[in-house]
Design a protein around this motif. Sequence first.
Motif, PDB file in Angstrom:
ATOM      1  N   VAL A   1       0.857  -1.178   0.000  1.00  0.00           N
ATOM      2  CA  VAL A   1       0.000   0.000   0.000  1.00  0.00           C
ATOM      3  C   VAL A   1       0.892   1.226   0.000  1.00  0.00           C
ATOM      4  CG1 VAL A   1      -1.756   1.302   1.253  1.00  0.00           C
ATOM      5  CG2 VAL A   1      -1.821  -1.199   1.270  1.00  0.00           C
ATOM      6  N   LYS A   2       0.667   2.102  -0.987  1.00  0.00           N
ATOM      7  CA  LYS A   2       1.424   3.349  -1.076  1.00  0.00           C
ATOM      8  C   LYS A   2       0.448   4.511  -1.001  1.00  0.00           C
ATOM      9  CE  LYS A   2       5.185   1.514  -3.836  1.00  0.00           C
ATOM     10  NZ  LYS A   2       6.251   1.957  -4.744  1.00  0.00           N
TER      11      LYS A   2
ATOM     12  N   GLY B   1      -1.278  -6.660 -10.597  1.00  0.00           N
ATOM     13  CA  GLY B   1      -1.199  -5.316 -11.129  1.00  0.00           C
ATOM     14  C   GLY B   1      -1.284  -4.253 -10.045  1.00  0.00           C
ATOM     15  N   THR B   2      -1.452  -3.016 -10.494  1.00  0.00           N
ATOM     16  CA  THR B   2      -1.528  -1.866  -9.584  1.00  0.00           C
ATOM     17  C   THR B   2      -2.873  -1.177  -9.744  1.00  0.00           C
ATOM     18  OG1 THR B   2       0.853  -1.512  -9.723  1.00  0.00           O
ATOM     19  CG2 THR B   2      -0.464   0.342  -8.957  1.00  0.00           C
ATOM     20  N   ILE B   3      -3.523  -0.966  -8.620  1.00  0.00           N
ATOM     21  CA  ILE B   3      -4.782  -0.243  -8.567  1.00  0.00           C
ATOM     22  C   ILE B   3      -4.455   1.117  -7.963  1.00  0.00           C
ATOM     23  CG2 ILE B   3      -7.117  -0.225  -7.599  1.00  0.00           C
ATOM     24  CD1 ILE B   3      -6.436  -3.405  -7.210  1.00  0.00           C
TER      25      ILE B   3
ATOM     26  N   ALA C   1      -9.161  12.461   5.426  1.00  0.00           N
ATOM     27  CA  ALA C   1      -8.667  12.912   4.128  1.00  0.00           C
ATOM     28  C   ALA C   1      -8.874  11.868   3.033  1.00  0.00           C
ATOM     29  CB  ALA C   1      -7.179  13.242   4.227  1.00  0.00           C
ATOM     30  N   VAL C   2      -9.111  12.357   1.829  1.00  0.00           N
ATOM     31  CA  VAL C   2      -9.091  11.524   0.638  1.00  0.00           C
ATOM     32  C   VAL C   2      -7.702  11.696   0.046  1.00  0.00           C
ATOM     33  CG1 VAL C   2     -10.028  11.197  -1.679  1.00  0.00           C
ATOM     34  CG2 VAL C   2     -11.561  11.706   0.242  1.00  0.00           C
ATOM     35  N   THR C   3      -6.972  10.584  -0.043  1.00  0.00           N
ATOM     36  CA  THR C   3      -5.570  10.606  -0.441  1.00  0.00           C
ATOM     37  C   THR C   3      -5.352   9.715  -1.657  1.00  0.00           C
ATOM     38  OG1 THR C   3      -4.991  10.824   1.901  1.00  0.00           O
ATOM     39  CG2 THR C   3      -3.223  10.201   0.407  1.00  0.00           C
ATOM     40  N   ASP C   4      -4.496  10.152  -2.572  1.00  0.00           N
ATOM     41  CA  ASP C   4      -4.151   9.284  -3.695  1.00  0.00           C
ATOM     42  C   ASP C   4      -3.361   8.096  -3.171  1.00  0.00           C
ATOM     43  OD1 ASP C   4      -5.352  10.665  -5.789  1.00  0.00           O
ATOM     44  OD2 ASP C   4      -3.643  12.000  -6.037  1.00  0.00           O
ATOM     45  N   CYS C   5      -3.791   6.904  -3.565  1.00  0.00           N
ATOM     46  CA  CYS C   5      -3.168   5.665  -3.097  1.00  0.00           C
ATOM     47  C   CYS C   5      -2.860   4.750  -4.277  1.00  0.00           C
ATOM     48  CB  CYS C   5      -4.096   4.910  -2.145  1.00  0.00           C
ATOM     49  SG  CYS C   5      -4.443   5.779  -0.618  1.00  0.00           S
ATOM     50  N   GLN C   6      -1.918   3.874  -4.051  1.00  0.00           N
ATOM     51  CA  GLN C   6      -1.623   2.786  -4.971  1.00  0.00           C
ATOM     52  C   GLN C   6      -1.624   1.499  -4.162  1.00  0.00           C
ATOM     53  OE1 GLN C   6       2.236   3.685  -6.607  1.00  0.00           O
ATOM     54  NE2 GLN C   6       1.365   4.788  -8.329  1.00  0.00           N
ATOM     55  N   VAL C   7      -2.256   0.483  -4.701  1.00  0.00           N
ATOM     56  CA  VAL C   7      -2.230  -0.837  -4.093  1.00  0.00           C
ATOM     57  C   VAL C   7      -1.606  -1.761  -5.123  1.00  0.00           C
ATOM     58  CG1 VAL C   7      -3.599  -2.717  -3.135  1.00  0.00           C
ATOM     59  CG2 VAL C   7      -4.280  -0.344  -2.724  1.00  0.00           C
ATOM     60  N   ILE C   8      -0.457  -2.331  -4.759  1.00  0.00           N
ATOM     61  CA  ILE C   8       0.284  -3.186  -5.683  1.00  0.00           C
ATOM     62  C   ILE C   8       0.059  -4.629  -5.279  1.00  0.00           C
ATOM     63  CG2 ILE C   8       2.546  -3.758  -6.610  1.00  0.00           C
ATOM     64  CD1 ILE C   8       3.280  -0.768  -5.917  1.00  0.00           C
TER      65      ILE C   8
ATOM     66  N   SER D   1       5.565  12.462  -3.403  1.00  0.00           N
ATOM     67  CA  SER D   1       5.703  11.198  -4.124  1.00  0.00           C
ATOM     68  C   SER D   1       4.886  10.120  -3.417  1.00  0.00           C
ATOM     69  CB  SER D   1       7.178  10.780  -4.190  1.00  0.00           C
ATOM     70  OG  SER D   1       7.668  10.541  -2.882  1.00  0.00           O
ATOM     71  N   TYR D   2       4.777   8.957  -4.057  1.00  0.00           N
ATOM     72  CA  TYR D   2       4.108   7.828  -3.422  1.00  0.00           C
ATOM     73  C   TYR D   2       5.085   7.154  -2.471  1.00  0.00           C
ATOM     74  CZ  TYR D   2       0.073   8.123  -6.441  1.00  0.00           C
ATOM     75  OH  TYR D   2      -1.070   8.538  -7.065  1.00  0.00           O
ATOM     76  N   VAL D   3       4.639   6.951  -1.234  1.00  0.00           N
ATOM     77  CA  VAL D   3       5.462   6.359  -0.185  1.00  0.00           C
ATOM     78  C   VAL D   3       4.849   5.012   0.198  1.00  0.00           C
ATOM     79  CG1 VAL D   3       6.249   6.626   2.206  1.00  0.00           C
ATOM     80  CG2 VAL D   3       6.066   8.633   0.716  1.00  0.00           C
ATOM     81  N   THR D   4       5.674   3.966   0.214  1.00  0.00           N
ATOM     82  CA  THR D   4       5.183   2.676   0.678  1.00  0.00           C
ATOM     83  C   THR D   4       4.928   2.785   2.169  1.00  0.00           C
ATOM     84  OG1 THR D   4       6.419   1.467  -1.004  1.00  0.00           O
ATOM     85  CG2 THR D   4       5.694   0.212   0.911  1.00  0.00           C
ATOM     86  N   VAL D   5       3.668   2.594   2.572  1.00  0.00           N
ATOM     87  CA  VAL D   5       3.328   2.723   3.983  1.00  0.00           C
ATOM     88  C   VAL D   5       3.193   1.373   4.667  1.00  0.00           C
ATOM     89  CG1 VAL D   5       2.279   4.999   3.795  1.00  0.00           C
ATOM     90  CG2 VAL D   5       0.860   2.978   3.501  1.00  0.00           C
TER      91      VAL D   5
END
Length: 129
Positions: free
Chosen positions: A5-6, A91-93, A79-86, A12-16
């Motif tokens: 989860v980023k 794939g990446t959502i 907050a609504v935050t831009d996220c990436q789920v790898i 930038s996108y940070v892996t959290v």
Amino acid sequence: KDLLVKMYDGASYVTVAGLRSRRIAFNAELVDITHAESVDRWRELLAGAGVRRAAVSGRGLFKDAASDALVRQAFFDGAVTDCQVIVPDFGTIAGPCQVSALEFSGEHNGEVTFDLSLESAGALTFAAM
């Protein structure tokens, strides 16, 4: 393999987190347009008309104290935050998400784990691996 989860931190996108146990759900509401003249009274649906949503939940470990703080702040701010789920081998959502649940647990002689739930808050994209 962990699901990653980023979150976007403003630069930038940070892996959290890496989620060890996880669940991803994609849902779409159906719009029923069945009427008196529907063939043999079979249900008819309107294509592409329903509301779509995605939810990600899982248990894992935060990468570090800064990533823990980023997720906590997003939750408490609502907050609504831009996220990436790898998702490995899938794939990446990516897109706007809101942290809808955040729980912490741990044993006295082990690491602190968390349970996290993210809900989509806008249009998502998918890029296959």
